[in-house]
Design an enzyme around this catalytic site. Structure first.
Site, PDB file in Angstrom:
ATOM      1  N   ASN A 147       0.932  -1.531   0.342  1.00  0.00           N
ATOM      2  CA  ASN A 147      -0.164  -0.318   0.463  1.00  0.00           C
ATOM      3  C   ASN A 147       0.976   1.669  -0.424  1.00  0.00           C
ATOM      4  O   ASN A 147       0.367   1.993   0.516  1.00  0.00           O
ATOM      5  CB  ASN A 147      -0.619   0.298   0.921  1.00  0.00           C
ATOM      6  CG  ASN A 147      -0.355  -0.499   2.665  1.00  0.00           C
ATOM      7  OD1 ASN A 147       0.924  -0.157   2.263  1.00  0.00           O
ATOM      8  ND2 ASN A 147      -0.846  -0.257   3.663  1.00  0.00           N
ATOM      9  N   ARG A 285       3.237   7.437  11.454  1.00  0.00           N
ATOM     10  CA  ARG A 285       2.666   6.952  12.496  1.00  0.00           C
ATOM     11  C   ARG A 285       2.444   8.194  13.637  1.00  0.00           C
ATOM     12  O   ARG A 285       3.486   8.752  13.808  1.00  0.00           O
ATOM     13  CB  ARG A 285       3.688   5.732  13.697  1.00  0.00           C
ATOM     14  CG  ARG A 285       3.736   4.370  12.686  1.00  0.00           C
ATOM     15  CD  ARG A 285       2.443   3.945  12.390  1.00  0.00           C
ATOM     16  NE  ARG A 285       2.002   2.216  12.465  1.00  0.00           N
ATOM     17  CZ  ARG A 285       1.648   1.952  10.646  1.00  0.00           C
ATOM     18  NH1 ARG A 285       1.496   3.028  10.017  1.00  0.00           N
ATOM     19  NH2 ARG A 285       1.379   1.183  10.257  1.00  0.00           N
ATOM     20  N   GLN A 314      -4.693   4.015  18.571  1.00  0.00           N
ATOM     21  CA  GLN A 314      -6.351   3.611  17.612  1.00  0.00           C
ATOM     22  C   GLN A 314      -7.352   2.474  18.054  1.00  0.00           C
ATOM     23  O   GLN A 314      -6.340   1.379  18.639  1.00  0.00           O
ATOM     24  CB  GLN A 314      -5.408   3.150  16.238  1.00  0.00           C
ATOM     25  CG  GLN A 314      -4.935   3.417  15.095  1.00  0.00           C
ATOM     26  CD  GLN A 314      -4.388   4.372  14.233  1.00  0.00           C
ATOM     27  OE1 GLN A 314      -3.674   5.178  13.840  1.00  0.00           O
ATOM     28  NE2 GLN A 314      -4.435   2.624  13.535  1.00  0.00           N
ATOM     29  N   HIS A 333      -7.668   6.387   9.507  1.00  0.00           N
ATOM     30  CA  HIS A 333      -6.264   5.373   8.802  1.00  0.00           C
ATOM     31  C   HIS A 333      -6.435   4.703   7.581  1.00  0.00           C
ATOM     32  O   HIS A 333      -6.957   3.927   8.277  1.00  0.00           O
ATOM     33  CB  HIS A 333      -5.853   4.171  10.226  1.00  0.00           C
ATOM     34  CG  HIS A 333      -4.369   3.877   9.893  1.00  0.00           C
ATOM     35  ND1 HIS A 333      -3.319   3.340  10.770  1.00  0.00           N
ATOM     36  CD2 HIS A 333      -3.646   4.272   8.905  1.00  0.00           C
ATOM     37  CE1 HIS A 333      -2.583   2.691  10.552  1.00  0.00           C
ATOM     38  NE2 HIS A 333      -2.453   3.607   9.059  1.00  0.00           N
TER      39      HIS A 333
HETATM   40  P1  NDP Z   1      10.052   1.825   3.833  1.00  0.00           P
HETATM   41  O1  NDP Z   1      11.117   0.513   4.732  1.00  0.00           O
HETATM   42  O2  NDP Z   1      10.695   1.769   1.944  1.00  0.00           O
HETATM   43  O3  NDP Z   1      10.951   3.338   4.108  1.00  0.00           O
HETATM   44  C1  NDP Z   1      11.714   3.500   5.000  1.00  0.00           C
HETATM   45  C2  NDP Z   1      12.547   4.521   5.466  1.00  0.00           C
HETATM   46  O4  NDP Z   1      13.383   5.433   6.355  1.00  0.00           O
HETATM   47  C3  NDP Z   1      13.661   4.213   4.876  1.00  0.00           C
HETATM   48  O5  NDP Z   1      14.743   4.423   3.796  1.00  0.00           O
HETATM   49  C4  NDP Z   1      14.575   3.777   6.447  1.00  0.00           C
HETATM   50  O6  NDP Z   1      15.967   4.671   5.928  1.00  0.00           O
HETATM   51  C5  NDP Z   1      13.903   5.269   6.543  1.00  0.00           C
HETATM   52  N1  NDP Z   1      14.699   5.474   7.582  1.00  0.00           N
HETATM   53  C6  NDP Z   1      14.192   4.629   9.043  1.00  0.00           C
HETATM   54  N2  NDP Z   1      14.934   5.441  10.251  1.00  0.00           N
HETATM   55  C7  NDP Z   1      15.040   6.599   9.985  1.00  0.00           C
HETATM   56  C8  NDP Z   1      15.224   7.882  10.774  1.00  0.00           C
HETATM   57  N3  NDP Z   1      15.631   7.734  11.698  1.00  0.00           N
HETATM   58  N4  NDP Z   1      15.583   8.733   9.440  1.00  0.00           N
HETATM   59  C9  NDP Z   1      15.214   8.981   8.718  1.00  0.00           C
HETATM   60  N5  NDP Z   1      14.966   8.203   8.227  1.00  0.00           N
HETATM   61  C10 NDP Z   1      14.868   6.327   8.673  1.00  0.00           C
HETATM   62  O7  NDP Z   1       9.237   1.996   3.839  1.00  0.00           O
HETATM   63  P2  NDP Z   1       7.819   2.706   3.508  1.00  0.00           P
HETATM   64  O8  NDP Z   1       7.602   3.941   2.763  1.00  0.00           O
HETATM   65  O9  NDP Z   1       7.343   1.647   2.762  1.00  0.00           O
HETATM   66  O10 NDP Z   1       6.716   2.647   4.875  1.00  0.00           O
HETATM   67  C11 NDP Z   1       7.428   3.377   6.185  1.00  0.00           C
HETATM   68  C12 NDP Z   1       6.567   4.123   6.818  1.00  0.00           C
HETATM   69  O11 NDP Z   1       4.827   4.537   7.077  1.00  0.00           O
HETATM   70  C13 NDP Z   1       6.333   2.285   7.781  1.00  0.00           C
HETATM   71  O12 NDP Z   1       7.006   1.964   8.075  1.00  0.00           O
HETATM   72  C14 NDP Z   1       5.382   2.916   7.876  1.00  0.00           C
HETATM   73  O13 NDP Z   1       5.037   3.204   9.327  1.00  0.00           O
HETATM   74  C15 NDP Z   1       4.559   4.084   7.167  1.00  0.00           C
HETATM   75  N6  NDP Z   1       2.771   3.291   6.829  1.00  0.00           N
HETATM   76  C16 NDP Z   1       1.365   4.347   7.033  1.00  0.00           C
HETATM   77  C17 NDP Z   1       0.720   3.642   6.230  1.00  0.00           C
HETATM   78  C18 NDP Z   1      -0.578   3.928   6.264  1.00  0.00           C
HETATM   79  O14 NDP Z   1      -1.831   3.893   5.989  1.00  0.00           O
HETATM   80  N7  NDP Z   1      -0.689   5.681   6.522  1.00  0.00           N
HETATM   81  C19 NDP Z   1       0.545   2.227   5.169  1.00  0.00           C
HETATM   82  C20 NDP Z   1       2.072   1.662   4.942  1.00  0.00           C
HETATM   83  C21 NDP Z   1       3.098   2.142   5.892  1.00  0.00           C
HETATM   84  P3  NDP Z   1      17.360   2.910   5.501  1.00  0.00           P
HETATM   85  O15 NDP Z   1      16.725   2.269   4.309  1.00  0.00           O
HETATM   86  O16 NDP Z   1      18.591   2.874   5.901  1.00  0.00           O
HETATM   87  O17 NDP Z   1      16.270   1.522   6.421  1.00  0.00           O
END
Ligand code: NDP
Length: 386
Positions: A147, A285, A314, A333
């Site tokens: 998603n 989140r 939630q 959500h």
């Molecule tokens: P990804 O894993 O593709 O991307 C997350 C990115 O965050 C990675 O590049 C990671 O870096 C980076 N990251 C981790 N920690 C930090 C930090 N402290 N500072 C900066 N960057 C950081 O995840 P998605 O893009 O698919 O999803 C992201 C988040 O969105 C999910 O974890 C979830 O919480 C949320 N989400 C919400 C949804 C909704 O319905 N509202 C649905 C789907 C997701 P690195 O590559 O080094 O790990």
């Protein structure tokens, strides 16, 4: 034989839909970057139907029961007398969606003696205490990418809705009014603004790509830099930390996982460093922000708007301050649970179960915790305290 406990959100108030607004979904077999969409052996549902609520059962019942397994589906998940707590005691597998999370706390994990697999039907497994899952040898898996684009579209919609003052203007129409000045006195163009994302993973990068045609200046921070050709293609400015980035931005979107590094990142201090009148969009989140700091910043004018779809807890209580704070564009959500997304994560959940039940490896990109350690996607996107 396994007992599978599935926690899903309630059915629509009028029951499962008997007809739908559209007849089909676009066929998508790859995500950006090449990963394939889920590839279960089969599915027992019609894509485009409501699968994420209790009666939808993620389309799993026929498959599981035919193979002799037990499926229990409930929305009742809070408190020691909940169906979830009762059924968890001897469940082998728990499935829940981040939209209606079955919180797997250390206490619950300690009591769930048979639990071996926790599946997130969607993305974001922070409702599972990962330290405890590791300690108890529980595998945690999610349907990576299912998603991500759904959420990226919601982010772009939210940015435009806030900057253009869409929601209050729509309310004027609903209220029978026509006062244009009331509508436009907080309405701006996005063009030329500086937009930054905290994290440029699947969602963050998709947001950047979708915003580039709006002629904005794009910024990002992440633990790792994107390839140089992507930075050049989109004209991205990289900042080593969120604190470095946010003072430059008119709009900030949060797309990082919740883990110890990001919890309460947007507190009073970081928000105070943002431009007066900045917009903050958080579909990642809720606990990445301090909820009271957001409320205070909207009331003081430090933030011109806040939007997103993630709350804590939630479902959000009726008196949650974010329901009544000014200039917000919050929804429940929903961003990652469009009918389009549901078809993908229901198929991905089926794929994970097919693999696990047959003793075949689960796709590496779906794994968060496995074999007593962070694994797969979890190993590079999450951190644990232990
Ligand atoms: P990804 O894993 O593709 O991307 C997350 C990115 O965050 C990675 O590049 C990671 O870096 C980076 N990251 C981790 N920690 C930090 C930090 N402290 N500072 C900066 N960057 C950081 O995840 P998605 O893009 O698919 O999803 C992201 C988040 O969105 C999910 O974890 C979830 O919480 C949320 N989400 C919400 C949804 C909704 O319905 N509202 C649905 C789907 C997701 P690195 O590559 O080094 O790990």
């Amino acid at each position: 034989m396994a007992k599978v406990l599935c926690v899903l959100y309630d059915d629509p108030a009028d029951g499962q839909p008997t007809s739908y607004a559209r007849d089909d979904l676009p066929a998508i077999d790859h995500y950006p970057g090449g990963q394939t969409t889920p590839t279960p052996d089969a599915v027992d549902f019609t894509p485009g139907r409501l699968l994420g609520s209790v009666s939808g059962e993620l389309g799993l019942r026929r498959f599981l029961e035919k193979a002799g397994h037990t499926l229990v589906v409930t929305s009742d998940k809070e408190g020691p007398d909940s169906v979830f707590d009762r059924e968890l005691a001897d469940a082998d597998v728990v499935i829940s969606q981040p939209f209606w999370p079955a919180y797997l706390t250390p206490e619950r994990l300690a009591g769930a003696k048979n639990l071996k697999l926790a599946v997130t039907a969607g993305i974001g497994s922070d409702h599972v205490d990962l330290d405890s899952a590791i300690a108890h040898g529980v595998t945690v898996a999610e349907v990576t990418f299912s998603n991500s684009i759904s959420v990226a579209e919601h982010v772009v919609m939210s940015i435009l809705a806030l900057v253009r003052n869409y929601l209050p203007s729509h309310q004027v129409v609903l209220d029978g009014g026509w006062n244009i000045a009331d509508c436009v006195s907080r309405s701006y163009d996005l063009e030329g603004m500086h937009v930054g994302t905290v994290a440029a993973g699947r969602i963050g990068l998709a947001v950047l790509r979708r915003l580039a045609p709006f002629d904005v200046a794009l910024h990002y921070t992440d633990r790792r830099r994107l390839p140089r050709e992507v930075e050049e293609e989109l004209g991205l400015t990289f900042h080593p930390t969120a604190a470095d980035m946010v003072p430059h931005c008119d709009v900030v979107t949060v797309n990082a996982p919740l883990h110890p590094e990001t919890e309460h990142l947007f507190d009073d201090e970081l928000i105070a460093s943002m431009k007066r009148g900045a917009y903050l969009i958080n579909t990642a989140r809720a606990r990445i922000t301090d909820p009271d700091a957001v409320d205070r910043a909207l009331r003081s004018g430090r933030l011109a708007g806040y939007a997103g779809d993630v709350w804590y807890p939630q479902p959000a209580p009726a008196d949650h301050p974010w329901r009544t704070m000014p200039h917000h564009g919050m929804t429940p959500h929903i961003s990652g649970s469009s009918l389009s997304a549901q078809a993908r994560y229901a198929a991905g959940t089926r794929e994970i179960l097919e693999c696990w039940l047959a003793g075949r490896p689960i796709r590496e990109e779906y794994l968060i915790v496995d074999g007593g350690a962070l694994a797969g996607t979890g190993a590079h996107s999450y951190s644990v305290t232990g």
